[in-house]
Design an enzyme around this catalytic site. Structure first.
Site, short mmCIF file in Angstrom:
data_model
loop_
_atom_site.label_atom_id
_atom_site.label_comp_id
_atom_site.label_asym_id
_atom_site.label_seq_id
_atom_site.Cartn_x
_atom_site.Cartn_y
_atom_site.Cartn_z
N GLU A 517 0.84 -1.55 0.55
CA GLU A 517 -0.13 -0.50 -0.35
C GLU A 517 1.18 1.34 -0.30
O GLU A 517 0.52 2.39 -0.49
CB GLU A 517 -1.00 -0.21 0.99
CG GLU A 517 -1.89 -0.82 1.20
CD GLU A 517 -2.81 -1.94 0.20
OE1 GLU A 517 -2.60 -0.73 -0.63
OE2 GLU A 517 -3.24 -2.46 -0.10
N ASP A 582 3.79 -4.49 -5.07
CA ASP A 582 4.13 -5.84 -4.67
C ASP A 582 5.59 -6.40 -4.59
O ASP A 582 6.04 -6.67 -3.80
CB ASP A 582 3.70 -7.33 -5.47
CG ASP A 582 1.64 -7.61 -5.26
OD1 ASP A 582 1.57 -7.10 -4.75
OD2 ASP A 582 1.81 -8.18 -6.08
ZN LIG Z 1 -2.99 -3.06 -4.46
#
Ligand SMILES: [Zn+2]
Length: 681
Positions: A517, A582
């Site tokens: 995030e 990621d």
């Molecule tokens: Zn995401």
């Protein structure tokens, strides 16, 4: 019916759009279970299979699901808690205080559970709305009816809502955007491959059958369905693709009301704004200016009969899950084409979902009282703060970034709002009046309440305390316009976050989620917003060029991945932001774990694995899931997240730390060479 929020909200995974858990009882998992591995597959060859092969083999998809994995298992455990809360609320309606949330939850859930009433009512609760649609005679009638349906959350013709001003994030303004489709994406109307054509035909047949259920003669129903699909195809052709909409600059089109009136002379915006009670607005943002042409042309050319069919269809389509069994089954029959699920969820489960959707913060408040202690909140916040400080340190050491850009990046990171568990200020539902049934009228009332609440924000300063996900949700998000990272209580649980587990497991799970995030603030989309959430370029040109060159490597990498269904390729551009998130998240979490171990005696192996190995195993295991081919296909077309296999394998292949942990060699499938390895954060 509900559109959660703008496309600038970047989540961890997409779950909510698809049906969720049935009745499987899921026990709390062990922090790590060697039985989940497939040691016959080398870790360096296919790390996803190595980490999850045992689990995948032993956990087929339950019949009511379209996928089953770590997310759905946790979701299932959260839902067991919600079920208890709602059962209790439904039995205590008579004694609950008038106007209390406890009473509201009880009435909403109990009227939903009243299957006897739904059965005997058939479609009759919609009779008044359907009569209004059938009585339309003039363009003014049609447009008044569109406004009325929008109030009740029925997504016809276009979308109209409030959102932040892209260039002045402190201010809420009106947004108008593309919409009005019944299929999950505009591509289903425009693509000509056999799978897309088949789905479009299935949709048309579904419309025909639904009209027959309403009593239309078969030949009439068929013609109505054809015309509706033709109208929606016109809207789809004028709609931007998901990839186009990923660039926030394409969404930034503020227009005066006079300009929008000139672009769409056949649509009476003054009457529409008056009907939606938005007062005097001078301008609004139009997400898709090209779409205005389609709105105008349909407004001018479509016959009254076709408008009646189209509006009637969308009202009934959204309501079908809450009418009698014939409508529910017809709705599910078409959903199966999209999800591949074999069974309908039990009624309590569908009612639980509806309550989470319409009264999410009332239900969520009861949920956190049972599940999320202040100590858990403090521990999660400490982990988030630790991760922010690690990324801060990494920014200082990035060789490719100039000092000017770095200063702005650090300012943005430092300004991240951090929301953990649940909102500090709960939503006030006191204006929502519910009845003792029929349930569909309570759904429409809840939608009206929600849309009024949304439009009432236009022209006001932004309320930064609001949340875009409910507390039990197994997900997390970064909101670019708010510059905030948000972690609902629902995901701060095993296997993502487990106080009983070693640090390696928690950093490979929740640590990587937090890092994900945070990195969204600096992905190809998020990096275009500044510390205050304004769409503003704070990058030196040279740094932006270097960034794009690295991002292009990630696009090419994911374009090369193929899924089993019809040899479909992952869309590298659609999934770019999530892939960057990621990748950055995993690196930051790894660095945070190493920082935690520094200067201490090296931890012993656990279950035969080093901390580094356990870190990567935890990461791969949160993406372990079985998925139906139908669901996988829809996701490849619509989901900005890559399939689990490639989330696991694609990321670790960029990290020399992974190769080192498992002894992988150059040339192994999970080791990318220097030339194709992206280095950003
Ligand atoms: Zn995401």
């Amino acid at each position: 019916m509900r559109q959660l929020c703008s496309s600038l909200v970047l989540s961890l995974a997409i779950l909510g759009a698809l049906p969720r858990s049935a009745s499987a009882q899921v026990a709390k998992p062990k922090p790590f279970d060697a039985a989940n591995l497939d040691t016959t597959c080398a870790a360096c060859k296919d790390f996803f299979q190595y980490s999850n092969g045992g689990w995948l083999k032993n956990n087929p998809i339950p019949p009511a699901y379209s996928s089953w994995g770590a997310f759905t298992e946790l979701d299932e455990r959260n839902r067991a808690t919600l079920h208890t809360i709602l059962d209790a609320a439904a039995t205590k309606v008579a004694t609950a205080a008038a106007g209390s949330n406890a009473r509201r939850l009880g009435v909403f859930y109990a009227t939903c559970m009243d299957s006897t009433r739904a059965e005997s009512d058939k479609a009759s609760p919609l009779a008044d709305e359907l009569a209004r649609i059938n009585a339309m005679q003039t363009p003014a009638d049609i447009q008044a009816q569109i406004a009325r349906l929008h109030e009740a959350g029925v997504g016809v013709l276009f979308r109209f809502n409030s959102d932040q001003d892209l260039k002045n994030s402190a201010q809420v303004i009106a947004w108008m955007d593309q919409g009005g489709l019944g299929l999950p994406d505009r591509d289903y109307y425009t693509k000509t491959d056999s799978a897309s054509l088949k789905l479009k035909k299935a949709y048309q047949d579904h419309i025909t059958r639904t009209f027959k259920l309403l009593g239309d003669p078969p030949t009439v129903a068929e013609v109505e369905a054809q015309r509706i699909v033709a109208m929606e195809t016109a809207l789809a052709n004028a709609s931007k693709t998901r990839v186009e909409r990923r660039d926030p600059k394409t969404l930034d089109n503020k227009m005066t009301v006079a300009e929008i009136k000139t672009a769409t002379p056949a649509f009476d915006w003054g009457a529409y704004f008056a009907a939606r009670k938005v007062g005097a607005i001078a301008d609004l943002n139009v997400g898709s200016p090209g779409f205005l042409k389609a709105v105008d042309s349909l407004s001018a050319k479509t016959t009254i009969l076709d408008w009646r069919s189209y509006l009637r269809w969308h009202l009934v389509n959204g309501s079908s899950p809450w009418l009698s069994t014939a409508f529910v089954n017809e709705n599910f029959r078409f959903q199966q084409a999209l999800t591949g699920a074999k069974e309908l969820f039990p009624r309590w489960r569908r009612c639980l979902d509806a309550t989470d959707g319409q009264l999410g913060e009332a239900l969520g408040q009861a949920y956190v009282e049972k599940t999320f202690t202040p100590a858990a909140k403090a521990r999660a916040l400490a982990m988030v703060n630790n991760m922010v400080s690690v990324l801060n340190g990494r920014l200082a050491g990035l060789e490719w970034m100039s000092p000017a850009t770095r200063t702005a990046a650090v300012a943005k990171l430092t300004a991240f709002a951090r929301k953990i568990g649940y909102p500090d200020k709960w939503r006030d539902y006191s204006a929502l009046e519910l009845q003792q049934g029929p349930f569909i009228l309570n759904v429409l009332a809840a939608e009206r309440f929600d849309h009024q609440r949304d439009l009432a924000k236009i022209g006001k300063p932004v309320d930064r305390t609001e949340w875009g996900m409910t507390p039990p949700t197994v997900n997390a998000y970064y909101n670019a316009s708010m510059n905030e990272i948000v972690f609902p209580a629902g995901i701060l649980q095993p296997p993502f976050f487990d106080p009983a587990a070693d640090d390696a497991i928690n950093y490979g799970g929740m640590g990587a989620v937090i890092g994900h995030e945070m990195t969204h603030g600096f992905d190809d989309q998020g990096r275009q917003f500044d510390a205050k959430g304004n769409l503003k370029d704070w990058w030196q040109a040279d740094d932006a060029a270097k960034y794009t060159a690295q991002a292009d490597k990630v696009v090419a990498q994911f374009n090369s991945y193929v899924i089993d269904v019809d040899s479909l390729h992952v869309n590298g551009k659609l999934t770019l932001g999530e892939n960057i998130a990621d990748l950055g998240g995993l690196k930051i979490a790894y660095a945070a774990m190493q920082k935690g171990m520094a200067g201490k005696p090296r931890p012993a192996k656990i279950d035969g694995f080093t901390p580094e190995q356990r870190f990567f195993l935890a990461w791969a295991q949160i993406w372990g899931q079985n998925i139906t081919p139908q669901n996988q296909m829809v996701r490849i077309n619509t989901d900005p997240h890559s399939p689990g296999r490639w989330r696991a394998n694609g990321r670790v292949s960029h990290m020399p730390e992974f190769a080192q942990a498992f002894g992988c060699k150059p040339g192994d499938p999970t080791v990318r060479g220097d030339a194709v390895r992206a280095t950003l954060w």
